[in-house]
Structures are given as C-alpha cells and as structure tokens.
Motif scaffolding. Structure first.
Motif, PDB file in Angstrom:
ATOM      1  N   GLU A 522       3.150   0.799 -17.331  1.00  0.00           N
ATOM      2  CA  GLU A 522       2.385   1.602 -16.373  1.00  0.00           C
ATOM      3  C   GLU A 522       2.859   1.338 -14.943  1.00  0.00           C
ATOM      4  OE1 GLU A 522      -0.076   3.910 -16.646  1.00  0.00           O
ATOM      5  OE2 GLU A 522       0.248   3.931 -18.814  1.00  0.00           O
ATOM      6  N   THR A 523       3.121   0.074 -14.637  1.00  0.00           N
ATOM      7  CA  THR A 523       3.582  -0.282 -13.280  1.00  0.00           C
ATOM      8  C   THR A 523       4.942   0.335 -12.992  1.00  0.00           C
ATOM      9  OG1 THR A 523       2.393  -2.382 -13.489  1.00  0.00           O
ATOM     10  CG2 THR A 523       4.007  -2.212 -11.726  1.00  0.00           C
ATOM     11  N   GLN A 524       5.855   0.278 -13.952  1.00  0.00           N
ATOM     12  CA  GLN A 524       7.182   0.862 -13.770  1.00  0.00           C
ATOM     13  C   GLN A 524       7.100   2.377 -13.626  1.00  0.00           C
ATOM     14  OE1 GLN A 524      10.139  -0.965 -13.483  1.00  0.00           O
ATOM     15  NE2 GLN A 524      10.857   1.031 -12.774  1.00  0.00           N
ATOM     16  N   LYS A 525       6.239   2.998 -14.393  1.00  0.00           N
ATOM     17  CA  LYS A 525       6.046   4.451 -14.302  1.00  0.00           C
ATOM     18  C   LYS A 525       5.528   4.833 -12.921  1.00  0.00           C
ATOM     19  CE  LYS A 525       3.529   8.232 -16.540  1.00  0.00           C
ATOM     20  NZ  LYS A 525       2.517   8.582 -17.580  1.00  0.00           N
ATOM     21  N   LYS A 574      -1.105   7.112  -5.060  1.00  0.00           N
ATOM     22  CA  LYS A 574      -0.323   6.042  -5.675  1.00  0.00           C
ATOM     23  C   LYS A 574      -0.885   4.672  -5.297  1.00  0.00           C
ATOM     24  CE  LYS A 574       2.471   9.040  -7.428  1.00  0.00           C
ATOM     25  NZ  LYS A 574       2.358   9.365  -8.849  1.00  0.00           N
ATOM     26  N   SER A 575      -1.329   4.560  -4.024  1.00  0.00           N
ATOM     27  CA  SER A 575      -1.912   3.288  -3.590  1.00  0.00           C
ATOM     28  C   SER A 575      -3.186   2.997  -4.386  1.00  0.00           C
ATOM     29  CB  SER A 575      -2.226   3.339  -2.087  1.00  0.00           C
ATOM     30  OG  SER A 575      -1.021   3.538  -1.339  1.00  0.00           O
ATOM     31  N   GLY A 576      -3.990   4.049  -4.613  1.00  0.00           N
ATOM     32  CA  GLY A 576      -5.201   3.883  -5.418  1.00  0.00           C
ATOM     33  C   GLY A 576      -4.873   3.456  -6.833  1.00  0.00           C
ATOM     34  N   LYS A 577      -3.802   4.023  -7.366  1.00  0.00           N
ATOM     35  CA  LYS A 577      -3.391   3.646  -8.713  1.00  0.00           C
ATOM     36  C   LYS A 577      -2.906   2.203  -8.736  1.00  0.00           C
ATOM     37  CE  LYS A 577      -1.000   5.547 -12.689  1.00  0.00           C
ATOM     38  NZ  LYS A 577      -0.150   6.623 -13.207  1.00  0.00           N
ATOM     39  N   ASN A 578      -2.256   1.771  -7.667  1.00  0.00           N
ATOM     40  CA  ASN A 578      -1.827   0.368  -7.571  1.00  0.00           C
ATOM     41  C   ASN A 578      -3.019  -0.583  -7.632  1.00  0.00           C
ATOM     42  OD1 ASN A 578       0.946   0.669  -7.488  1.00  0.00           O
ATOM     43  ND2 ASN A 578       1.169  -0.689  -5.707  1.00  0.00           N
ATOM     44  N   GLU A 579      -4.117  -0.150  -6.998  1.00  0.00           N
ATOM     45  CA  GLU A 579      -5.320  -0.977  -7.040  1.00  0.00           C
ATOM     46  C   GLU A 579      -5.821  -1.123  -8.477  1.00  0.00           C
ATOM     47  OE1 GLU A 579      -7.147  -2.797  -4.902  1.00  0.00           O
ATOM     48  OE2 GLU A 579      -5.468  -2.535  -3.514  1.00  0.00           O
ATOM     49  N   ASP A 580      -5.762  -0.010  -9.242  1.00  0.00           N
ATOM     50  CA  ASP A 580      -6.182  -0.058 -10.654  1.00  0.00           C
ATOM     51  C   ASP A 580      -5.280  -1.002 -11.451  1.00  0.00           C
ATOM     52  OD1 ASP A 580      -8.137   1.765 -10.068  1.00  0.00           O
ATOM     53  OD2 ASP A 580      -6.966   3.509 -10.722  1.00  0.00           O
ATOM     54  N   LEU A 581      -3.971  -0.937 -11.169  1.00  0.00           N
ATOM     55  CA  LEU A 581      -3.027  -1.820 -11.854  1.00  0.00           C
ATOM     56  C   LEU A 581      -3.304  -3.285 -11.505  1.00  0.00           C
ATOM     57  CD1 LEU A 581       0.257   0.235 -11.356  1.00  0.00           C
ATOM     58  CD2 LEU A 581      -1.016  -0.040 -13.495  1.00  0.00           C
ATOM     59  N   LYS A 582      -3.637  -3.510 -10.252  1.00  0.00           N
ATOM     60  CA  LYS A 582      -3.935  -4.869  -9.800  1.00  0.00           C
ATOM     61  C   LYS A 582      -5.195  -5.407 -10.490  1.00  0.00           C
ATOM     62  CE  LYS A 582      -5.076  -7.513  -5.656  1.00  0.00           C
ATOM     63  NZ  LYS A 582      -5.411  -7.429  -4.227  1.00  0.00           N
ATOM     64  N   LYS A 583      -6.216  -4.533 -10.624  1.00  0.00           N
ATOM     65  CA  LYS A 583      -7.449  -4.947 -11.296  1.00  0.00           C
ATOM     66  C   LYS A 583      -7.188  -5.272 -12.776  1.00  0.00           C
ATOM     67  CE  LYS A 583     -10.681  -2.421  -8.331  1.00  0.00           C
ATOM     68  NZ  LYS A 583     -11.640  -1.290  -8.245  1.00  0.00           N
ATOM     69  N   GLU A 584      -6.343  -4.475 -13.400  1.00  0.00           N
ATOM     70  CA  GLU A 584      -5.998  -4.727 -14.805  1.00  0.00           C
ATOM     71  C   GLU A 584      -5.256  -6.060 -14.937  1.00  0.00           C
ATOM     72  OE1 GLU A 584      -5.941  -4.168 -18.823  1.00  0.00           O
ATOM     73  OE2 GLU A 584      -7.029  -3.010 -17.305  1.00  0.00           O
ATOM     74  N   ASP A 635       0.316  -5.833  -4.418  1.00  0.00           N
ATOM     75  CA  ASP A 635      -0.283  -5.724  -3.074  1.00  0.00           C
ATOM     76  C   ASP A 635       0.714  -5.171  -2.060  1.00  0.00           C
ATOM     77  OD1 ASP A 635      -2.828  -6.515  -3.651  1.00  0.00           O
ATOM     78  OD2 ASP A 635      -2.422  -8.654  -3.360  1.00  0.00           O
ATOM     79  N   LYS A 636       1.981  -5.549  -2.230  1.00  0.00           N
ATOM     80  CA  LYS A 636       3.036  -5.120  -1.292  1.00  0.00           C
ATOM     81  C   LYS A 636       3.690  -3.798  -1.720  1.00  0.00           C
ATOM     82  CE  LYS A 636       4.134  -9.945  -0.203  1.00  0.00           C
ATOM     83  NZ  LYS A 636       5.167 -11.004  -0.286  1.00  0.00           N
ATOM     84  N   GLN A 637       3.124  -3.134  -2.739  1.00  0.00           N
ATOM     85  CA  GLN A 637       3.660  -1.864  -3.235  1.00  0.00           C
ATOM     86  C   GLN A 637       5.063  -2.021  -3.830  1.00  0.00           C
ATOM     87  OE1 GLN A 637       1.635   0.935  -3.121  1.00  0.00           O
ATOM     88  NE2 GLN A 637       0.100  -0.463  -2.294  1.00  0.00           N
ATOM     89  N   GLN A 638       5.407  -3.235  -4.281  1.00  0.00           N
ATOM     90  CA  GLN A 638       6.700  -3.485  -4.913  1.00  0.00           C
ATOM     91  C   GLN A 638       6.530  -3.370  -6.429  1.00  0.00           C
ATOM     92  OE1 GLN A 638       7.714  -7.378  -3.473  1.00  0.00           O
ATOM     93  NE2 GLN A 638       8.145  -6.677  -1.374  1.00  0.00           N
ATOM     94  N   ASN A 639       6.320  -2.151  -6.859  1.00  0.00           N
ATOM     95  CA  ASN A 639       5.945  -1.937  -8.261  1.00  0.00           C
ATOM     96  C   ASN A 639       7.074  -2.270  -9.223  1.00  0.00           C
ATOM     97  OD1 ASN A 639       3.780  -0.844  -6.876  1.00  0.00           O
ATOM     98  ND2 ASN A 639       3.382   0.682  -8.451  1.00  0.00           N
TER      99      ASN A 639
END
Length: 995
Positions: A522-525, A574-584, A635-639
C-alpha cells in the motif's frame, strides 16, 4: 201535539219508564238526590293482586257514608274527601259482582273482571364452554347470575304463564333480543357471550308486561394474557451451551412455548439483520401454572470468537375465541469474547491451574511430614492417646482436602484444554501432549491409597496402634509417590505452557509479517501515485509558462492556477492517506510490542524449567528499528523508502518465525534423542538388576542363618538396593521430561523400592523366607517396569520417526501446516498410494539405496493414517454410524498394518501397491458415505442440536424451587370454586415474584 213533542225532546223516558219498571220489577227505581260516579277507567284486576276502587258522588245532598254491596254483604268505603271514596279488593282471585248503597239509595250493579299478568315460573340455563377449555357442558336451574368464560354459549329455556312474548335486554346493548317461542308456555334464547353485563328478562301478553323487573348479572371472564418469567444460565467457560428456565402461567393453558434466537457474526455488517430462528421448548399442556427448563447445546452453530447470540422466550396461550395471545421475555445476549479476550481467559485459567498445583504440592509435602511424625510417635507409644487420635483425624482430613484440590486441578485443566481446543487450531502433536498431561492429572487419584486411608480410619476406631504403624509406613510411601507425581506433573505443565506460547508466538509473527508486507504494498502504491501526480504538475506548469500573449496569457494563468489547485488537492489527499498508513504501522507496532512481552514471558518460563528458548533477539530489534524508521519516513512523505523499511521489517519477522520454529523443532528432536538414550540405559540397567535379583534370591534360598555366605549375600542385596536407587533417580528425572511415562510406571517403581527395602529389613532380622518373598515381589515389579518402559520406548521411536518423516518440519513449517490442514484420511491415503505407484519394485529384505529414507517416511505416514482411522472409530463408538461402518474401518486398519510392515521391511512389490490401491478406494467410499449420512442427520435435526445434560449446579436450586411451587399448585383441591382458585394462583405468583 206540541206539548208531547217538547216532553219527548227533554224527557224521552217519560212515556217508557212505567213499562220498564213493570219488566224489571226487582230493580230499585228510587231516584236519589246524588249519583255514583266510578273513576276507574276499566274494571279489570290482575289475579292475586289488590285492586283499588275509586268512587265520586255527584249531587247537592250527599250521604255521610257509602257502602259496597257484594253477595248481600255491605262494606264501607274509605272516605278520602267530601265527595271521594275508595275501596280495596284484596288478592283478587275471581270476577266480583258489586253495587253501592248510600242513604238508602242503591247504585247499578257492576262487575270487576279478572285478567292474567305474564309471569316467569322457572328457567333452565345450559352452558356450553369453548372447546379449547376441554370443560364439559353444564346445566343450571333457576340460576340467573352467571360467571362464565368468554366465548361460552349460554342457552336460556324459560317456562312462563300467560305470556305471548319474551325478550332479553342487555345493559351494554340498546337492542331487545326476542326469545324463540317453543310453545304457549316455553321460550328459548341462545347467545355467545363476550362481555360482562346486567341483563333483564321482559315478558308481555295482550294485556300487560310483567309487573316487576327480572334482572340478573352475567359475569364474563376474559381469557387473560399468559405470564412468562425467565431465568438463564450461560456457559462462560466453553461457550457451548446455555440454559433457560422459568415459569409460565395462564388461566386455561398454552399452545406454544418457543425460544427465538439470531446469530450475529463478528464480521457481519451492522445494517444486515440476522435471520430469526426458533426452537420449541417442551412443556405440559395440561398444567396451567408450571416450571420449564431447557438446555441448549450450541456447538452446531459453530460460534467463533466475537460472535453473539440474541435470544428470548415467547409463550402463547390456547385462546380459541380471540386467537392465541402471547407474552415474551426480555432479549438476552450470549456473546463469545474476541480472540484476544479468549486467550487472556485461557492464560488466566492456566495460571490458576499452576497455582493450584503448587498449592497441592505443598499440601502433599505437609501430609507426608505429618505421617512421618505420627509414625515415629507410635513407635515409642504402645497405646493411642488423645493427642495421637486427634493427629490421625487431622491427617485423614488433610488427605480429603488434598484430594479435593486434585479434583479441582483436573476439572480446571480439562476446561482450559477444551476452551483452547475449541477456539484455536492446535497441531496433533500438541493435542496429544495435552491429552497425556490430562491423563497424568486424572491418575493422581489412586484408589489403592484411598482404601488404605479407609483402613486407617477403621484402625483408629478399633484403637489398634501396632497395625497402625505399618499402615502409616505404607501411606507415607504412597504420599511420597504422590508428591513426586505432583512435582513431575507441574514441571510438564509448565513445559507444555511454554511450548504452546512459543507456537502462538510463531503464528503471531507470521500474521504480523503478512500485515507488514500488505502495508508495504500500500505504501509503495501510494508513492507511485504521488510521483505520477508530481510529474503531471511539472508538465502542466511548463506548458502554461510557454504561452505569453495578452488575453491568452491571462487565461493560461487562470488555467495554471486551477491546475495547481487540483494538484494541491490531490496532494492533500495523498497526505491524508499517508496518515492512514502511519496509523496502520503504529497498530502493527503495538501488536509487535505485545508479542515482545509474550516472548519475555516465554524466556522467564524457560528459566524456571531450565530450558531457555531462542527468541531471536537480534531479529526482534531489527524488525522494531525498521518499523520505527518506516513511521518516520511516512511523516516525511518518503513513501518509497518507508515501503522498503516495511519489507525489511516483514522479512525480519518471518525470519524470526522460521528460526524460532526451527530452533524449537531442533531442541525437541535433540531432547527426544537424549531421552531415548537415557531410557535405553535405564532399560538395560533394569534388566540387569532383575537378573541379579533373581540370582541373589536363588542364593538366599540355598543358605541358612549359620552359613558364612549369609552376610555376603546381605551386602549384595544392599548393593542391589543402591543400584535400584540409581535407576529410580534416573527414571524420575526422565519422567519429568517424557510425558509418555504414565503414573502407573512410577507407582510400580515405588512398589519395587518398597519391596527391596522390606527385603533388606527382613535380612537384618534374619527372616530368610520373608526376605526371599519380598525379593520375588521386587523382581516382579522390575519385570513389569521393563515391559512398561519398553512400550514407552517403542512409542518414542514411532514419535521420532514420524517427526523426522513429516514433510515441512523445520523451515516452512507454518506454510506446510496450512496446506495439510483439512485433509482427510482418504486424501492422505491416496497421496501415499500415488507415491507407491511411482516407485519400482524391490526384493524382500532389500531396499533401494535412494528410497530408504522415503520408505521410512511413508511407513510413518501410513501409521499416522491408521491412527486417524482408530480415533474416528473411537469417536463413533455406540453410534449408528459406528455400528454401520465399524467393521469396514477395522478391516482397512488391518490392511494398513500389513502395508506398514512391508514398508518398514522395504518390501515394495505389486501386492503392496494393489493393497494400497484397494485401501484408498474403500476408504474414500466410506468417508463419502459417512459424510452424506452426517449431512442427512443435520438436515433432519434443528439448526442447533439439543443435548440432554445434567443442569449446571448454579441452576439446580432454581429448578428445585420451581418444581416445588408446581407441586403446590397441582395440589389445589378440585372442588375449589373459581374465585378461590384465582386467589391461590395470585398468591403463588406473588410468592414467585418475591423470590
């Protein structure tokens, strides 16, 4: 002529009066100065009633009194006023002829006519009750006030006199209901009554209606709504049954009593309503107030952690007039806790079992000390004093407490195992160990020891101190053995708990690794999508900057701004989705931290039993670092970098899982080999000891007390005793590791030791016959032990062969376990047969060089299939399916045993292949037939099977109370009127609610 005409006009009787007097010569033609005027409109009187005659005198001269003349008798009238007089005829029975006489003047003759008034002579009432009451019809005479159930057909039959018509008028109805005229005197009216009401009977003839009102009250008792009270008991240990009970009451009975339920699965959407199903609850249709009890076994619903049953009871009465009315209980929830919660309960229960075992071990040690102290006291005192008697009683009581503690341990461990088995997958090896551990706990209760304590109680009552000393010695040896068994069981229990936790930790690591890999995808996508968005933004920006013409420049600037806003919005998404990934990621880290705590606990448990496991701390730290690094990169958007870190974390977790699994397997295999070597040595020493004991026994039989060799033989017996002590210590040490060594083996070892001790004592006392007898017993115990231990050795060999032969052991064990899960014995036999078909034939006694290991693996697999068939037969014993297919399965097992022998001896020939092919075909057919029959049985039964079981102890008192109330209600005398029956029923309902 004119004068005559005037006379005729004014006095027409002037010319006819003389002739009228001649004709009616008896009539009084005296002319009075007054006249008699009757005020009654009609001279009609009702039979048996009084009639008041009203008379008025008209004229100038009035008499002082007026008389009524009847049959020559004069009766004075009552003067009401100067001109008004009255006379009352009492109870007139017939026509009355009369005239008036006043001042010598007589009136004309009058006649009082008799007429009949309509009257009700008698009536009958026939009551036909509604059929659902099962109450016979009743006939009542002259009973107008009625109390009847709703829907009763009431038939009135009236017997009247002088009546032309009869009707009934009900207060709640404006209509008059006419009765049917059956003949001149009889009338009938029929009505189905539904409401209470006052009613009047109205009669009529040509002259008059009935004089007095005839009124009665019709009391209609409506069918009441049934009353239901519900109590429930839920199995919060294994969550496989629940009990409902309570009481139902109604005025006339019941038609249905059901339990309604719906199952809501854990993953079922909230907006989806589960199907409502029902189960009939048995009850007695002939009893109006009764208790009910129903135990529902919910195994067939296959409840999983997080599932919930919502249920309620509903009862319907048997109202045949308005239709059945119902009452229902409150809705009750029966919820299976979530998986984590269940595991907590299992762990807590295991901890309680361990604590109980430690407590029981302390009690056993204390009991042994008390027995030893009492034995010493009795050796010095010939008679039992009060203190010693009290000490014996305390010992017996302590023994009872200890046995109660042991029973509690057995029940607690059994419940824990069942719960763990029901809600989690366990390997066959683990399940076998759990069963053997449970058997060890069950064998802690020794019947022989219990008999000895009963004998001790008798000796105490008989005050036989000498025999009691010997009894105490035996009991001390028994309690010493129990103490060792408790200690051994506790060690094996701790080891089993550690192994189970290790297995769960390995499974959890596999689960977390899969979650981390999915998160990495998911993060790579998300990284790829963001990269594409940035490239598109750069392209659009260059295109817009290239155009620099007037109005077009302005328009392009607006377009550029719009495009930038769009890209910015996408970036925000995308930033919002990053937050979801971070929570997971944080959620996975929390689960990993919980796993770390479990691993720390596993290490502590290993230290307790001196078997520290390898928990792969290096890989654990690496996985932890990679997950933390992934979170910072998100956090740094380095997905893209975060995805790589997540992949590394997943790899470390998987490596941890595989390494721990492999280490655990290697440790078990090494321990198994070490135990087998130790057991082989014990067997050899035991056999040597048996031969030495036999030789020494024969030597003792050939000497007498004066023989110089007697002392030398006694010293040899002491040496054998020391050798036996070495074997005892070695066997007890081995028993603490090998769960297959059952309790009867250690008891036999204890008996051997006791016989050898007694033999040494008899030699010291120079009682050769007793010594040789004890030596014989000791030798028998040695031989028994050798046979038992050789059987254990064979089991360990088979277990090790199966462990070595099973594919997927070690690396990849988790994946292989998933593949093998769910395979039937028939499918496994088919795979084995296919492997055989691919192999070439070998001569008897000669195996193919490359196939020796494969044949050993196949032999172990055949043994495992045969064991599965045996377990299936054991589970179906006494059932219809067991009787139908038992002989077939038994024959197949015999053929499998032949194939297993051929494989062990490396005899791969056409007979073996044909036999296995036949076994495969017949086994698959038997499995199919059994599966179809099982499905048919399920279709015939309820969705949830009902199994009659003993009520749980917490519910027994409730059931007894309800049964007692029911018996009291049934004892109400049948001759009680409905009023008193209702009063009794009301009393018991009030009593019930107070309880």
């Amino acid at each position: 002529m004119a004068a005559i005409a005037v006379i005729l006009l004014f006095n027409p009787t002037f010319f006819t009066s003389s002739s009228d007097r001649i004709i009616h010569f008896q009539k009084n033609y005296t002319y009075a100065p007054f006249t008699f005027q009757l005020n009654n409109k009609e001279l009609k009187a009702f039979r048996n009633e009084d009639f008041v005659l009203n008379l008025t005198l008209e004229g100038e001269a009035l008499p002082q009194a007026v008389y009524l003349v009847q049959n020559g008798t004069r009766f004075k009238l009552d003067q009401e006023a100067a001109r008004t007089f009255t006379y009352t005829f009492k109870n007139v029975q017939r026509d009355v002829h009369f005239s008036f006489d006043a001042a010598g003047f007589v009136s004309d003759d009058y006649t009082l006519k008799i007429v009949e008034r309509p009257s009700l002579l008698s009536f009958d009432v026939n009551l036909r009750y509604p059929s659902y009451l099962n109450k016979p019809a009743e006939a009542l005479s002259n009973v107008g006030n009625l109390t009847v159930p709703e829907g009763t057909v009431v038939e009135w039959n009236f017997n009247t006199s002088s009546t032309k018509a009869l009707g009934l008028k009900f207060d709640n109805d404006s209509l008059l209901y006419k009765a049917e005229n059956r003949d001149d005197k009889r009338f009938q009216y029929r009505r189905s009554v539904r409401k209470s009401s006052q009613y009047h009977v109205m009669l009529q003839n040509n002259e008059t209606p009935n004089a007095e009102k005839i009124g009665y009250y019709l009391n209609v008792i409506p069918d009441k709504i049934p009353v239901l009270s519900l109590e429930n008991f839920q199995d919060t240990t294994l969550y496989n049954f629940l009990v409902v009970g309570g009481s139902i009451s109604d005025d006339y009975g019941f038609s249905q009593l059901k339990l309604f339920y719906s199952v809501r699965r854990e993953n079922q959407p909230e907006d989806k309503k589960p199907d409502l199903k029902s189960i009939a609850i048995p009850f007695n249709k002939t009893v109006n107030t009764q208790s009910f009890y129903f135990q529902w076994y919910v195994d067939s619903l296959q409840l999983a952690p997080g599932d919930k049953i919502e249920y309620y009871a509903q009862v319907w009465d048997n109202d045949g007039v308005n239709g059945p009315k119902s009452a229902r209980s409150r809705t009750i929830n029966f919820a299976v806790p979530e998986k984590d919660k269940l595991q907590e309960e299992v762990d807590k229960s295991a901890q309680q079992t361990e604590e109980q075992m430690e407590k029981a071990l302390k009690k056993a040690k204390s009991l042994e000390r008390d027995l030893e102290n009492l034995e010493k006291r009795l050796k010095t005192n010939k008679e039992l004093d009060f203190q010693e008697r009290k000490q014996v009683e305390d010992i017996i009581k302590k023994r009872e407490d200890l046995m109660q503690e042991v029973r509690s341990i057995q029940d607690q461990n059994k419940a824990t195992n069942e719960k763990s088995k029901q809600f989690s997958q366990q390997s066959p090896e683990t399940q076998e160990k759990l069963n053997q551990l449970q058997k060890l706990m069950d064998d802690l209760m020794d019947d022989e020891t219990s008999k000895l304590y009963k004998e001790l109680q008798k000796l105490l009552e008989q005050k036989q101190s000498e025999r009691m000393t010997k009894m105490l010695e035996k009991l001390r040896n028994k309690e010493n053995n129990l103490e060792k068994e408790l200690e051994r069981t506790l060690n094996l229990f701790k080891k089993m708990q550690m192994e189970q936790k290790m297995e769960k930790a390995v499974e959890k690591l596999e689960e977390l690794a899969e979650k981390e890999e999915k998160l990495a995808e998911e993060t790579q996508k998300n990284s790829d999508e963001k990269k594409q968005a940035n490239e598109k933004m750069d392209s659009d920006s260059k295109k817009k900057d290239a155009d620099k013409k007037g109005a077009e420049d302005k328009k392009n600037a607006d377009d550029k701004k719009s495009a930038d806003d769009k890209v910015k919005k996408e970036g925000d998404d995308k930033s919002g989705k990053n937050e979801d990934l971070k929570k997971e990621q944080e959620k996975i880290q929390e689960e990993f931290n919980e796993l770390k705590e479990d691993l720390d606990e596993i290490e502590k448990m290993g230290e307790e039993i001196d078997d520290k496991p390898d928990t792969q701390e290096a890989e654990e730290k690496n996985a932890e670092q990679q997950m933390e690094q992934s979170k910072q990169q998100l956090d740094k958007q380095q997905n893209s970098d975060a995805a790589q870190s997540q992949q590394k974390a997943a790899k470390s977790m998987r490596k941890m899982s595989e390494s721990m699994s492999q280490a655990m397997m290697d440790s078990q295999m090494a321990q198994m080999q070490e135990d087998m070597d130790a057991l082989r040595d014990i067997l050899e020493n035991l056999i040597t000891l048996s031969f030495d004991q036999e030789k020494l026994m024969k030597d003792f039989k050939g000497v007498n007390l004066q023989d110089p060799r007697f002392v030398t033989l006694g010293q040899e017996q002491l040496k054998l005793q020391d050798d036996a002590k070495v074997i005892e210590d070695s066997l007890y040490a081995l028993a603490n590791r090998v769960i297959q060594i059952q309790s009867f083996i250690t008891r036999e070892l204890n008996d051997m030791k006791s016989y050898m001790d007694e033999s040494v004592g008899s030699i010291k006392d120079r009682r050769i016959n007793v010594a040789t007898s004890k030596q014989q017993f000791a030798m028998t115990s040695m031989n028994n032990l050798a046979l038992m231990l050789s059987d254990v050795f064979r089991q360990m060999q088979q277990q090790m062969a199966m462990a070595m032969a099973m594919p997927g052991k070690g690396k990849g064990q988790g994946q292989q376990k998933g593949k093998e899960k769910g395979k039937s014995a028939g499918e496994m036999q088919r795979e084995l047969s296919d492997q055989l078909q691919k192999m070439g034939e070998g001569k008897s006694g000669q195996g193919q060089q490359g196939n020796s290991e494969q044949l050993a693996r196949m032999a172990a697999q055949q043994a495992m299939i045969r064991k599965m068939i045996q377990e299936l037969m054991d589970s179906q014993k006494g059932t219809e399916m067991g009787q139908k297919y038992g002989n077939e399965l038994k024959e197949l097992m015999e053929k499998m045993d032949e194939s297993e022998t051929d494989l062990v001896n490396k005899r791969v020939n056409q007979d073996l292949k044909n036999r296995n092919k036949e076994i495969t075909t017949r086994l698959l057919e038997s499995e199919k037939a059994m599966r179809e029959q099982d499905e048919d049985d399920k279709r015939k039964g309820e969705t949830a099977n009902q199994i009659i079981r003993r009520p749980p102890p917490a519910f027994e008192q409730y059931i007894r109370e309800k049964e007692r109330q029911t018996e009291l209600l049934r004892s109400i005398p049948p001759e009680f009127s409905p009023f008193y029956k209702r009063e009794v029923d009301s009393y018991f309902r009030k009593y019930q609610s107070e309880k």
